[in-house]
Design a protein around this motif. Structure first.
Motif, short mmCIF file in Angstrom:
data_model
loop_
_atom_site.label_atom_id
_atom_site.label_comp_id
_atom_site.label_asym_id
_atom_site.label_seq_id
_atom_site.Cartn_x
_atom_site.Cartn_y
_atom_site.Cartn_z
N VAL A 230 73.54 51.86 22.55
CA VAL A 230 73.08 53.19 22.98
C VAL A 230 73.69 53.55 24.33
O VAL A 230 74.16 54.68 24.53
CB VAL A 230 71.54 53.22 23.06
N VAL A 231 73.72 52.60 25.26
CA VAL A 231 74.31 52.85 26.57
C VAL A 231 75.78 53.22 26.43
O VAL A 231 76.25 54.21 27.03
CB VAL A 231 74.15 51.62 27.49
N PHE A 232 76.51 52.47 25.63
CA PHE A 232 77.94 52.75 25.45
C PHE A 232 78.17 54.15 24.87
O PHE A 232 79.00 54.91 25.37
CB PHE A 232 78.57 51.70 24.53
N LEU A 233 77.43 54.50 23.83
CA LEU A 233 77.63 55.80 23.18
C LEU A 233 77.27 56.95 24.11
O LEU A 233 77.88 58.03 24.03
CB LEU A 233 76.78 55.88 21.91
N CYS A 234 76.33 56.72 25.01
CA CYS A 234 75.89 57.80 25.91
C CYS A 234 76.80 57.99 27.11
O CYS A 234 76.82 59.08 27.70
CB CYS A 234 74.46 57.54 26.37
N ILE A 235 77.54 56.96 27.51
CA ILE A 235 78.38 57.10 28.71
C ILE A 235 79.87 57.01 28.38
O ILE A 235 80.69 57.03 29.28
CB ILE A 235 78.04 56.03 29.77
N VAL A 236 80.22 56.93 27.10
CA VAL A 236 81.62 56.70 26.72
C VAL A 236 82.53 57.81 27.23
O VAL A 236 83.71 57.57 27.53
CB VAL A 236 81.73 56.54 25.19
N LYS A 237 82.02 59.02 27.35
CA LYS A 237 82.81 60.14 27.86
C LYS A 237 82.55 60.40 29.34
O LYS A 237 82.88 61.46 29.85
CB LYS A 237 82.52 61.41 27.06
N GLY A 238 81.98 59.42 30.03
CA GLY A 238 81.71 59.58 31.44
C GLY A 238 80.57 60.53 31.69
O GLY A 238 79.64 60.65 30.88
N VAL A 239 80.62 61.25 32.82
CA VAL A 239 79.52 62.14 33.17
C VAL A 239 79.42 63.33 32.24
O VAL A 239 78.38 63.98 32.18
CB VAL A 239 79.66 62.63 34.63
N TRP A 428 92.28 55.11 29.82
CA TRP A 428 91.76 53.84 29.32
C TRP A 428 90.28 53.66 29.64
O TRP A 428 89.73 52.58 29.46
CB TRP A 428 92.55 52.68 29.94
N LYS A 429 89.63 54.73 30.08
CA LYS A 429 88.24 54.60 30.51
C LYS A 429 87.32 54.21 29.36
O LYS A 429 86.36 53.45 29.54
CB LYS A 429 87.76 55.90 31.15
N THR A 430 87.59 54.70 28.16
CA THR A 430 86.77 54.32 27.01
C THR A 430 86.85 52.82 26.75
O THR A 430 85.83 52.16 26.49
CB THR A 430 87.21 55.10 25.75
N LEU A 431 88.06 52.29 26.83
CA LEU A 431 88.23 50.85 26.62
C LEU A 431 87.54 50.05 27.72
O LEU A 431 86.89 49.03 27.45
CB LEU A 431 89.72 50.50 26.57
N ILE A 432 87.68 50.51 28.96
CA ILE A 432 87.00 49.83 30.08
C ILE A 432 85.49 49.85 29.88
O ILE A 432 84.81 48.84 30.09
CB ILE A 432 87.38 50.50 31.42
#
Length: 641
Positions: A230-239, A428-432
Motif C-alpha cells: 500500500v505504501v509503495f502504490l501510494c508514493i510511487v509517483k512521489g508527491v 529511476w525514482k520508481t525503481l528507487i
C-alpha cells in the motif's frame, strides 16, 4: 546537489559571506524572466499539485498514532486538564518555532534533508543522521501498521475473537468481568482479560524474550507485505500521488473520532471516563517529569529533526506562506490530541463501568491501549464488529500518513543527493521507491517472529530517542549561530516579507535549545534498563539499542572530519574552521529565478541566461562534488559528473 566542488580557493573564499550576489539593478527585468529551465527542474523533481496536498500531508505526518494512544494517557497521569499548561508552553517555546523553521528551511532551498546542508557544509552529517533515524523508525512503524491490519481483518466476524475466553489461545486464567455479574466472578492478580490473551497468545504468539525469537509468523508477514505494498502504490509517483491519497487518509480519522465520541457519549460510564481524563490536578505541575512529558510529546508529535518537514516543504512554491501553514498545522495537531482524548476516555469509562474495574486499571497507553484496552471496550458495545472495523481502519490510515512521509523523506534524500552525479535520476525514482520498500519489508520480517515484539519495543525506545534530541539541538544551533539567525531571517523574507519576528528568533536561539537540553539531561538522569511487562532486556539487547543511538550520531563528526580532510583550507586554524561553516556556493533557492529574487547568484554551471537578463556566465553545465576527480561506478568512469 552535493556540497561544494573542486573550485579554486579564491572562488570558494569569495562565497564566504553567505554566497549571495547583488540583486539585479534593473528590478523590472525580473518580470520578464523566462522560466523554461527552472520549470523543467520543477517537473523533474515534482511539486504539490495543490495547496491542500501539502497541508494535509503535513497534518497526516504530525497527527499519528501517538495522538490517539499516547497523549490521552499522558494527560490523565500528569494532572488531567492541568497538563495542558506545560503542553501549550512547550508548544509555543520549542515545538512551534522548530516546526516553522524547518518548513521555511526546506521551502527556501527546495532540497531534501541531506543536500539542504549546503547552508553549512561541515554539518551535512546532520542530514545523514536524520535519514538513519527515519529509516530505523520506518522499518518498525510499518510493523505496527501491520498489527492494525491484523485486527481489521479479525473484526470481519459476527463475534469479535477477543470478547470471550472460549478460544484455543485462552488460558485458565482468562476472566470476562461484568459490572452486574451475579456469578461471583472475581478478578485476581493472576487473572487475565481475553483481549490481552488475544494480543499475547494469538496476534504475537509471544515468546519468553529476545533469546527466543522463533520462526516468522506467516499471518503477520503477509500483513506487513500488504502494508508495504500500500505504501509503495501510494508514493510511487512521489508527491503527485501521495498528495492525493492524503485527502482520504488525513481526513478519515477525524470522521471516525467524531463517530466514536458521539457513540461513546451515549454509553453508561462515559462521563466518569471524561472526568478522569480532564480533572485538573495542579499540584502535579511542580514535578519536572510532567514538564518533560509535555516537551517530549510536543517534540515527537510535531516531528522536527526527522527530515520529513524539510522534504514536504521542499515541494512548495517559493512564495508560499510557510509561517501561516506551520501555525495552522501545529495547532491542528495539538487540538487533535485533546479531541482524541475525549473519544478514547468516553469509551474507556464505559468499559470500566461495564467490567466493574477502576478506570486506572483498564486505562493504558501505546499498544496496550490500541490493541488491548480499547478493543475490549469495543467488544462490549452493541454491533461490536462495526465499531472495531472503524477503529482499526482509522489507526491504519493514521499510521499510513506518517509512513508515507518517512519513506518519501528517504527517497527524496537519495534522489536529490544523486542528482549531482546522475542528472536523469528522476527517471529511476520508481525503481528507487521499489527498492526501498522491498528492503524495509525484509528488514521488518524479524519483528513478525514470536519474539518480534521485543525487537520492536527496543527499536521504538532507542532508534529516535537520545540521538534525535541531539540532532534537533544541533540543528537549532547551526541555523541560529553557525549560519546566523539574522541571515536566515533575510532568506525567509524573500518568501514571506515579514520574515521571522523577534519571538521566533528568541525561541530558536535560546528557548528551544534549552528545552531540548533539559529533555536530554532528564533522559540521562532517569535512564533505566528497558523492560516489556515483566521481562527485563538482557545486556546484548541494551547493547543493540545503544548501537542504534550511535549509528545515528556518528555521521555528524565523521562527515565533519571527512569534509575538512577533502575541502578544508585556510592559513590559520580559524580560517580552516570557517571554510566548512560558511555556506557552500550552491546554497540558496534551487531555481535561478528564485535565487535572483532572494539576492543570490545563479547556480554555478548554468548558462547565465535567464530570459532577458544576461549574467555573463557562459561555462557549460557542470555538477560540483566534494569528491576529487571523475566519479567511478564499477569499471565505468563518468567524466561528465
Amino acid at each position: 546537489m552535493p556540497d561544494g566542488g573542486d573550485k579554486d580557493l579564491e572562488a570558494v573564499a569569495s562565497m564566504n559571506n553567505g554566497s549571495k550576489g547583488d540583486p539585479p539593478s534593473d528590478m523590472s527585468s525580473r518580470a520578464d524572466l523566462t522560466k523554461t529551465g527552472d520549470d523543467d527542474e520543477e517537473i523533474a523533481r515534482g511539486n504539490w499539485g495543490h495547496k491542500f496536498d501539502f497541508m494535509l500531508s503535513c497534518i497526516g505526518f504530525a497527527v499519528g498514532l501517538g495522538n490517539v494512544w499516547r497523549f490521552p494517557y499522558l494527560c490523565y497521569i500528569n494532572g488531567g486538564g492541568a497538563f495542558l499548561v506545560p503542553y501549550c508552553i512547550m508548544l509555543l517555546i520549542a515545538g512551534l518555532p522548530m516546526f516553522v523553521m524547518e518548513l521555511g528551511f526546506g521551502q527556501f532551498a527546495s532540497r531534501g534533508c541531506i543536500t539542504i546542508w549546503t547552508i553549512s557544509p561541515v554539518f551535512k552529517g546532520l542530514g545523514y543522521a536524520m535519514c538513519i533515524i527515519t529509516a530505523l523508525v520506518a522499518i518498525y512503524y510499518n510493523v505496527v501498521i501491520s498489527y492494525t491490519l491484523f485486527y481489521l481483518f479479525a473484526s470481519f466476524t459476527t463475534v469479535l475473537p477477543w470478547s470471550d475466553c472460549n478460544r484455543s489461545w485462552n488460558t485458565a486464567n482468562c476472566v470476562v468481568l461484568s459490572g452486574n455479574d451475579t456469578n461471583g466472578t472475581v478478578y485476581l492478580n493472576t487473572s487475565t482479560r481475553p483481549a490481552l490473551e488475544f494480543w499475547d497468545n494469538y496476534v504475537l504468539d509471544r515468546s519468553e524474550g529476545l533469546e527466543d525469537m522463533g520462526p516468522i509468523r506467516w499471518q503477520m508477514a503477509l500483513c506487513l507485505l500488504l502494508a508495504w505494498t500500500v505504501v509503495f502504490l501510494c508514493i510511487v509517483k512521489g508527491v503527485k500521488s501521495s498528495g492525493k491519497v492524503v485527502y482520504f487518509t488525513a481526513t478519515f480519522p477525524y470522521i471516525v473520532l467524531c463517530i466514536l465520541l458521539v457513540r461513546g457519549a451515549t454509553l453508561p460510564g462515559s462521563l466518569q471516563g471524561v472526568i478522569f481524563y480532564i480533572k485538573p490536578e495542579f499540584d502535579k505541575l511542580l514535578s519536572a517529569k510532567v514538564w518533560k512529558d509535555a516537551a517530549v510529546q510536543i517534540f515527537y508529535s510535531l516531528g522536527p529533526a526527522w527530515g520529513g518537514l524539510h522534504t514536504l516543504s521542499s515541494y512548495n512554491k517559493f512564495d508560499n506562506n510557510f509561517k501561516r501553514d506551520g501555525i495552522i498545522i501545529a495547532f491542528t495537531n495539538c487540538g487533535t490530541s485533546v479531541f482524541a482524548g475525549f473519544a478514547i476516555f468516553s469509551v474507556i469509562g464505559f468499559m470500566a463501568h461495564d467490567s466493574g474495574l477502576p478506570i486506572e486499571t483498564v486505562a493504558d497507553s501505546g499498544p496496550g491501549l490500541a490493541f488491548v484496552a480499547y478493543p475490549e471496550a469495543l467488544a462490549r458495545m452493541p454491533v461490536a464488529p462495526l465499531w472495531s472495523i472503524l477503529f482499526f481502519f482509522m489507526l491504519f490510515t493514521l499510521g499510513l500518513d506518517s509512513q508515507f512521509v518517512m519513506t518519501e523523506t528517504l527517497i527524496t534524500a537519495v534522489t536529490d543527493e544523486l542528482k549531482g552525479y546522475f542528472r536523469n535520476i528522476a527517471k529511476w525514482k520508481t525503481l528507487i521507491t521499489l527498492i526501498v520498500c522491498v528492503t524495509f519489508f525484509l528488514l521488518g520480517l524479524p519483528m513478525t517472529t514470536r519474539g518480534g515484539i521485543y525487537l520492536l519495543t527496543l527499536m521504538d525506545n532507542y532508534s529516535a530517542g537520545f540521538s534525535l534530541l541531539l540532532i534537533a539541538m544541533l540543528e537549532c544551533l547551526v541555523i541560529s549561530y553557525a549560519y546566523g539567525i539574522n541571515r536566515f531571517d533575510k532568506d525567509m523574507k524573500a518568501m514571506v516579507p515579514s520574515g521571522l519576528e523577534l519571538y521566533w528568533k528568541i525561541c530558536l536561539m535560546f528557548l528551544a535549545p534549552v528545552v531540548l537540553g533539559f529533555i536530554f539531561v532528564f533522559f540521562c538522569l532517569t535512564y533505566a534498563n528497558l523492560t516489556y511487562g515483566a521481562y527485563t532486556y538482557p545486556e546484548f539487547g541494551e547493547a543493540l539499542g545503544w548501537l542504534m543511538v550511535v549509528a545515528a550520531i556518528v555521521p555528524v563528526p565523521v562527515y565533519a572530519l571527512f569534509f575538512y580532510i577533502k575541502r578544508g583550507y585556510g592559513n590559520t586554524a580559524l580560517e580552516y574552521l570557517k571554510s566548512g561553516i560558511e555556506p557552500a556556493e550552491e546554497w540558496g533557492p534551487a531555481l535561478n529565478e528564485n535565487r535572483l529574487l532572494a539576492g543570490y547568484k545563479p547556480l554555478p554551471g548554468t548558462s547565465g541566461k535567464t530570459g532577458n537578463l544576461e549574467l555573463g556566465l557562459e561555462q557549460p553545465p557542470t555538477y560540483t562534488s566534494i569528491y576529487n576527480g571523475p566519479l567511478e561506478v564499477g569499471s565505468v568512469t563518468l567524466n561528465g559528473y
